[in-house]
Design an enzyme around this catalytic site. Structure first.
Site, PDB file in Angstrom:
ATOM      1  N   GLY A 151      64.195 -16.323   5.053  1.00  0.00           N
ATOM      2  CA  GLY A 151      63.921 -14.898   4.977  1.00  0.00           C
ATOM      3  C   GLY A 151      65.048 -14.142   4.306  1.00  0.00           C
ATOM      4  O   GLY A 151      65.421 -14.399   3.164  1.00  0.00           O
ATOM      5  N   GLY A 152      65.626 -13.175   5.056  1.00  0.00           N
ATOM      6  CA  GLY A 152      66.757 -12.421   4.532  1.00  0.00           C
ATOM      7  C   GLY A 152      67.954 -13.304   4.247  1.00  0.00           C
ATOM      8  O   GLY A 152      68.755 -13.014   3.354  1.00  0.00           O
ATOM      9  N   GLY A 377      64.121 -19.991 -35.213  1.00  0.00           N
ATOM     10  CA  GLY A 377      64.426 -18.913 -34.280  1.00  0.00           C
ATOM     11  C   GLY A 377      65.566 -19.253 -33.352  1.00  0.00           C
ATOM     12  O   GLY A 377      66.286 -18.365 -32.879  1.00  0.00           O
ATOM     13  N   ALA A 378      65.763 -20.541 -33.080  1.00  0.00           N
ATOM     14  CA  ALA A 378      66.872 -20.957 -32.227  1.00  0.00           C
ATOM     15  C   ALA A 378      68.216 -20.666 -32.894  1.00  0.00           C
ATOM     16  O   ALA A 378      69.225 -20.483 -32.209  1.00  0.00           O
ATOM     17  CB  ALA A 378      66.755 -22.437 -31.889  1.00  0.00           C
TER      18      ALA A 378
END
Length: 484
Positions: A151-152, A377-378
């Site tokens: 949880g937290g 693009g790399a």
């Protein structure tokens, strides 16, 4: 009926049949006093919160001689569950670390918010999250998960810069019993939130340790690298022949780790996320005595291609280093982005954009070294000149192009090659590729137009990198380190 939280610390309940009785608190290895003492330098520990039943204990001390603040869940009380008083301890520890400008290390072993306190405990846990976010990018935050963190207790570590998991560490929002009752899935804590799912699949955990002692040692080392960064002694950086680590054939895969090891000062490198998206590596270490971050494509995995996960991994590392003023060394050997329907559906455009944004936004000195090839693009994404790289170096045999020359001519001259007899096609392809490279630009052309600053020999790389970093003013970003 007396609530568990109100029982005195010495109260001992009878152990269930078949289970050994719990040791006295002073002998319990989960005792936060023991864990904090093991984290700090011997004799430097000073408590800054009362040792009570709040479920948290905080202290100041030194780590490798440098000041730090730490807090630790008290798993001997209600499994380390956090109530209002315990959360206040954590918040005050953060306030102390922010005031002193020093790293803060959290040792987590907590079942989350205390159920008997209801929404009061939830509100208190939320206050921890708020101050963690406020501290993001201002002071280094490290988490060491030594037991179940639910949880937290799971989101606390997840908000910090680096998460280290010990062998008994488990991180999950909802435990196995809740999962079983809601979804019908039968899973145990290890498979749900242990080192394998979070070290290899989710990327929540940066470092997995085999013992609790090793986990604390890793926290000490990483806390020192981020909190006590040192000064670069460029004159003390000696060269080694990094090119010896490349295979003779440019088509063969290889492991980039030996190159990283030889770039950094001996014995200082600590890799983060080694099993998550291993086609790119992210390492903190020292270079000429100064902390640096190294990002490198690893051709041994997916040929070194970028994909959605590795782009996100690298982007988070870039932002962390920029937030704390850690210079970056980017070692590039990448054939492009990994193609495929799965990649597009997995968000390679959205997640790849994070890496573009991270580099373009970064203020720290960041030097790129192209060792073998950088395509498509790399090329842009891996700290190119267009994104503001401090310097771009390349080894003499490196290639900088939209794609490999042979692949390019197969597209550009598809019809011409189809008309050529199969037995002579390879020779024609090679001739066209040579012509294509001469026309569209070679490494010399990349230097001519300024996208590569200098061609350097592999045996002169370390001194070139040191010179580039030393000549650039020290800077750091003015942003937080959101967990991308």
């Amino acid at each position: 009926m007396t609530a568990l939280a109100d029982r005195p610390a010495s109260d001992k309940s009878t152990a269930p049949a078949g289970k050994p009785a719990k040791p006295p608190r002073e002998e319990d290895p989960r005792n936060p006093n023991h864990r904090l003492a093991a984290l700090f330098d011997p004799g430097s520990l000073e408590l800054i919160s009362p040792d009570d039943r709040s479920g948290m204990l905080a202290a100041v001390g030194t780590v490798h001689g440098a000041p730090a603040v730490a807090f630790c869940s008290d798993a001997t009380v209600m499994g380390g569950a956090m109530g209002a008083d315990g959360c206040r301890v954590v918040v005050e520890a953060y306030e102390r670390a922010l005031a002193d400008g020093v790293p803060i290390i959290g040792l987590w072993h907590s079942g989350g918010a205390r159920l008997p306190e209801g929404v009061l405990s939830l509100h208190a846990v939320g206050q921890i999250f708020e101050i963690m976010t406020r501290a993001s990018g201002r002071i280094p935050q490290l988490s060491v998960v030594l037991g179940p963190a639910a949880g937290g207790g799971a989101y606390g570590p997840a908000l910090t810069d680096i998460v280290i998991m010990g062998p008994e560490g488990r991180v999950f929002v909802t435990g196995p019993e809740v999962v079983r009752s809601v979804t019908g899935e039968d899973v145990d804590m290890l498979r749900l939130g242990g080192p394998e799912p979070h070290g290899r699949r989710s990327g929540v955990v940066h470092v997995v340790a085999s013992t609790e002692r090793e986990a604390l040692d890793q926290a000490r080392a990483l806390g020192s690298l981020l909190g006590d960064q040192g000064e670069l002694d460029a004159d003390g950086v000696a060269d080694v022949d990094l090119g010896a680590h490349l295979p003779e054939s440019a088509k063969r895969a290889y492991d980039v780790h030996p190159i990283i090891t030889d770039v950094l000062d001996a014995g200082t490198g600590l890799e983060l996320h080694p099993r998550w998206a291993p086609n790119i590596t992210t390492t903190l270490g020292r270079f000429g005595g100064r902390t640096v971050g190294v990002i490198a494509n690893n051709p041994l995995r997916l040929g070194g291609c970028l994909d959605s996960t590795s782009a996100e991994k690298a982007a988070r590392f870039v932002r962390m280093c920029d937030a704390f003023g850690v210079p970056l060394i980017v070692i590039v050997d990448v054939p492009g982005y990994l193609p495929g329907v799965g990649q597009e559906w997995d968000g390679v455009v959205r997640r790849g954009a994070k890496l573009l944004h991270a580099f373009a936004e970064a203020s720290v000195p960041r030097v790129t070294l192209v060792t073998r090839k950088v395509y498509g693009g790399a090329y842009i994404a891996m700290n190119s000149r267009a994104l503001g790289a401090t310097r771009v170096f390349a080894w003499p045999t490196a290639e900088v192009a939209v794609m490999g020359a042979v692949a390019a001519v197969r597209i550009l001259h598809r019809r011409k090659l189809a008309e050529v007899a199969p037995d002579v096609r390879p020779q024609v392809e090679a001739e066209l590729a040579e012509e294509h490279q001469r026309i569209t630009g070679s490494l010399d052309r990349a230097v001519e137009i300024g996208v590569v600053d200098e061609i350097i020999a592999p045996a002169q790389t370390r001194t070139a990198l040191a010179r580039a970093i030393a000549e650039t003013p020290a800077r750091r970003g003015s942003h937080g380190n959101i967990p991308l």
